[in-house]
Design an enzyme around this catalytic site. Structure first.
Site, PDB file in Angstrom:
ATOM      1  CG  ASP A 218      -2.002   1.017   1.171  1.00 15.24           C
ATOM      2  OD1 ASP A 218      -2.234   1.581   0.082  1.00 15.24           O
ATOM      3  OD2 ASP A 218      -2.647   1.254   2.220  1.00 15.24           O
ATOM      4  CD  GLN A 249      -4.034  10.680  -2.142  1.00 13.74           C
ATOM      5  OE1 GLN A 249      -4.263  10.835  -0.938  1.00 13.74           O
ATOM      6  NE2 GLN A 249      -4.683   9.781  -2.853  1.00 13.74           N
TER       7      GLN A 249
END
Length: 730
Positions: A218, A249
């Site tokens: 992740d 991000q």
């Protein structure tokens, strides 16, 4: 498998994907955690994969805990067999298993930052290195960065190209040797040592790359080089690597994250499949469209566009305040207005800022207004170490008998006062029954402090006392911190953390200046009393319903119904460090995108025309990020009349300005907006080629008037008003 029924088509494709490398570009609020947990459950329940052969990596222990809890509901007790956790926890688990191969003790100790720093100091003392040349923290920062890039002591020594690097190399080598002798590891070792282990012992690599059939990572955009290398080694067997992330991000380059890891995924794995999770379940259509219009300006990204079936919602609102105090009041006004008009509560709302130093003004106002709040990702302003140190310096001035405050700062910065020296001074204080400060003077007179630099502190103290009442308190406080070497200690360290501490110290000076302005004639003791009251009241917090304050970096992974994004000005956000660095500017824009996409229903943007920076009031230009938002999705709460350029005479240099809808021409040498002097310093202007700027200097008059303007994009320009074509904006 009922959990599959809640997935959208793209999520379903990701969860039921077959074998091979897979990159999932997961936009903000697109349900990536649901996809990851469903993927693991699918592998176990549908494909019959043994849980112990699945490796899932998250970036925080909190995220790992949430994922494990979800999986416990989906696949039951077998979830405990998964290799699930952060890179560091998984690295430690692997090293404990293989400690004999590495020659490490079975019961390994992991050092935190403070432990590391203590060892660095010991190593520097052993090597007889002066901490003034390179501070231990600066030394540690370089060693940690080397480990982020998987560069060991031997390799680092080959890269030495200057005096500082040579010293770092010596410290790094001995530091690592001592760690190994003690059976200790730091956080960098938890990634680097597994890599070294598998490189030095191919049989171990063979065992683990065959053991892990599926790997899921992740926040792949936040991996550093060492983590990227470890992931690649473990995935080299099955090649069933699922990387989830979002380049838009990626906001942690300052701590080693390398965005190229995700951008180059398809180069590393040419046969990779790429899926885009673009449906957002969090925010309104207005918020998403506004965020998209900002982030699409970045060049380093993998194209995707978030969309939603959520309601359109309210447009974003931008409000420009006079200064940081007016900004804080505007936020509180808007907050209370929305709480009275909607079912919102304090816990549904958050204030985001670029630097921790910005919290001080908000904290003081919230305390006065009785609004409960909490700070995430940082301590309260007056509880920060450097602020406590600065207060200790001032308390000694106010009360020379305060021995506790003296002991806190007498060796900050390091002045060579060890335990033995301190014991001697304490003994003098006790024997003669004099304050500790006087005991230091006595010890100095007895020549017991020849090898220390206590004289620097005493001279700074005496200078403050001599000038007290003759200079402004905030000027004296800054002079004290500088003369005592405290400010220089942080400035020389030159790390991200040290830079923030310096910013906080200057914000502290601004707080003293503000107190003086509000309380003419107040004494130092009055200021210290006011701070003590703030700290005491601040200890009370209603845990059930509180407004959240946090930096934008801390906001990652969170969401709120209403977000107030403050301090949106050039030099603050984007930060001044990004001014001449396109890559840093792109990271600042990503940080803005992250902040915007934390909002579910309402997003408010605030900037100030002037702000106290380093104790001085400076005129500000609103952030380019506000200008990048599609106007369709943005309302201006207090827009001032715009000026338009109109040629009303035949001569080309006869240019006049009138407000839109106004009736009168305004001579460019006399144009102004508030009755102040024409083309005043601090006025915001726009130029047809250079864009928006602030007037910094002016000279001449009438037809000879010239101004120096600092333009947001074009830099500093000196222009003749007669020919410049400038338009006043404020």
């Amino acid at each position: 498998m009922p959990f599959l029924k809640s997935l959208n088509p793209t999520q379903m494709e990701a969860v039921t994907f077959g074998d091979g490398p897979l990159l999932i570009l997961a936009g903000a609020g697109s349900g990536k955690t649901r996809v990851l947990t469903a993927r693991i459950a699918y592998l176990v329940q549908k494909l019959g994969i043994a849980p112990e052969s699945i490796l899932a990596v998250t970036f925080t222990n909190k995220a790992a805990g949430e994922m494990r809890e979800r999986l416990a509901h989906l696949i039951g007790p077998s979830s405990r067999s998964l290799w699930l956790g952060t890179f560091h926890s998984l690295g430690l688990r692997l090293l404990r298993r293989e400690s004999r191969v590495l020659g490490l003790q079975g019961d390994l100790t992991v050092y935190n930052d403070d432990d590391q720093l203590s060892l660095i100091k010991q190593v520097m003392a052993d090597l007889k290195l002066n901490e003034k040349t390179t501070t231990p923290k600066a030394m540690l920062a370089r060693i940690n960065q080397a480990k982020n890039e998987n560069v060991g002591p031997a390799e680092y020594a080959k890269l030495v190209d200057d005096f500082i690097a040579e010293r770092v190399s010596k410290v790094y080598s001995l530091y690592q040797k001592k760690l190994r002798e003690m059976g200790c590891l730091d956080f960098g070792d938890l990634i680097c040592e597994p890599i070294n282990l598998m490189r030095q012992h191919p049989n171990v690599l063979e065992r683990y790359k065959n053991h892990f059939q599926y790997l899921l990572v992740d926040e792949y955009q936040d991996t550093n080089k060492a983590q990227y290398t470890l992931t690649g080694m473990l995935a080299s067997g099955s090649r069933n690597l699922l990387a989830v992330g979002d380049p838009d991000q990626s906001i942690y380059a300052w701590r080693g994250a390398d965005i190229s890891n995700i951008l180059d995924f398809e180069k590393d794995y040419p046969d990779a499949t790429v899926l885009r999770l673009e449906q957002n379940y969090r925010s309104t259509a207005h918020i998403l469209a506004a965020a998209n219009s900002v982030i699409e300006r970045n060049a380093k990204r993998l194209k995707k566009t978030l969309w939603t079936e959520n309601q359109k919602g309210r447009p974003l609102v931008h409000e420009e305040a006079r200064d940081e105090y007016d900004e804080a009041r505007a936020v509180v006004r808007k907050l209370r207005s929305r709480l009275s008009e909607t079912p919102l509560s304090y816990k549904d709302c958050a204030v985001f800022y670029r630097t921790n130093a910005q919290s001080r003004v908000f904290e003081e106002l919230l305390i006065r207004e009785g609004i409960p709040y909490t700070i995430v990702g940082g301590v309260r302003f007056y509880d920060r170490m450097e602020i406590k140190d600065a207060l200790a310096y001032l308390r000694i001035i106010s009360n020379p008998n305060d021995s506790i405050s003296l002991q806190r700062i007498v060796n900050k910065p390091p002045r060579g006062i060890g335990k033995a020296t301190m014991d001697k001074v304490l003994s003098i204080s006790n024997d003669l029954s004099i304050p500790l400060l006087e005991a230091f003077r006595e010890a100095q007179d007895r020549n017991l402090l020849a090898k220390t630099r206590v004289r620097d502190f005493i001279e700074a103290y005496d200078s403050f006392r001599v000038h007290m009442g003759k200079m402004a308190l905030h000027e004296l406080a800054l002079r004290l911190l500088e003369d005592a070497g405290y400010m220089m200690m942080w400035q020389e360290e030159n790390t991200e953390e040290a830079t923030e501490r310096v910013e906080n110290l200057f914000e502290f000076i601004s707080a003293i200046k503000d107190f003086e302005a509000a309380n003419p004639g107040a004494a130092l003791s009055d200021f210290l009393d006011s701070v003590a009251l703030i700290s005491d009241i601040d200890n009370y917090e209603e845990k059930s319903d509180r407004l959240t304050l946090m930096t934008l970096h801390s906001a990652k992974g969170l969401e709120f119904k209403a977000v107030f994004l403050v301090g949106m000005e050039e030099g603050l956000f984007p930060h001044s460090r990004s001014a001449d660095d396109p890559e840093q500017l792109e990271e600042e824009r990503r940080l803005c995108y992250v902040g915007m996409t934390r909002a579910r229903e309402e997003l408010y943007l605030f900037s100030a025309k002037a702000r106290n920076v380093y104790g001085e009031s400076r005129y500000q230009v609103r952030s380019r990020f506000i200008d990048e938002i599609d106007p369709e999705h943005l309302e201006l709460a207090n827009e001032e009349p715009k000026f338009v350029r109109k040629t009303v005479f035949t001569a080309p240099d006869e240019v006049h300005y009138i407000p839109e809808g106004g009736q009168h021409d305004i001579d460019p040498s006399e144009a102004h907006t508030d009755g102040a002097q024409p083309w005043r310093v601090g006025m915001k202007v726009t130029h047809p080629s250079f864009g928006v700027g602030i007037i910094r200097e002016r000279s001449g008059a009438g037809q000879e008037l010239k101004v120096t303007v600092n333009f947001k994009d074009a830099g500093v320009k000196k222009l003749a008003i007669k020919y410049a074509g400038l338009t006043p904006l404020s």
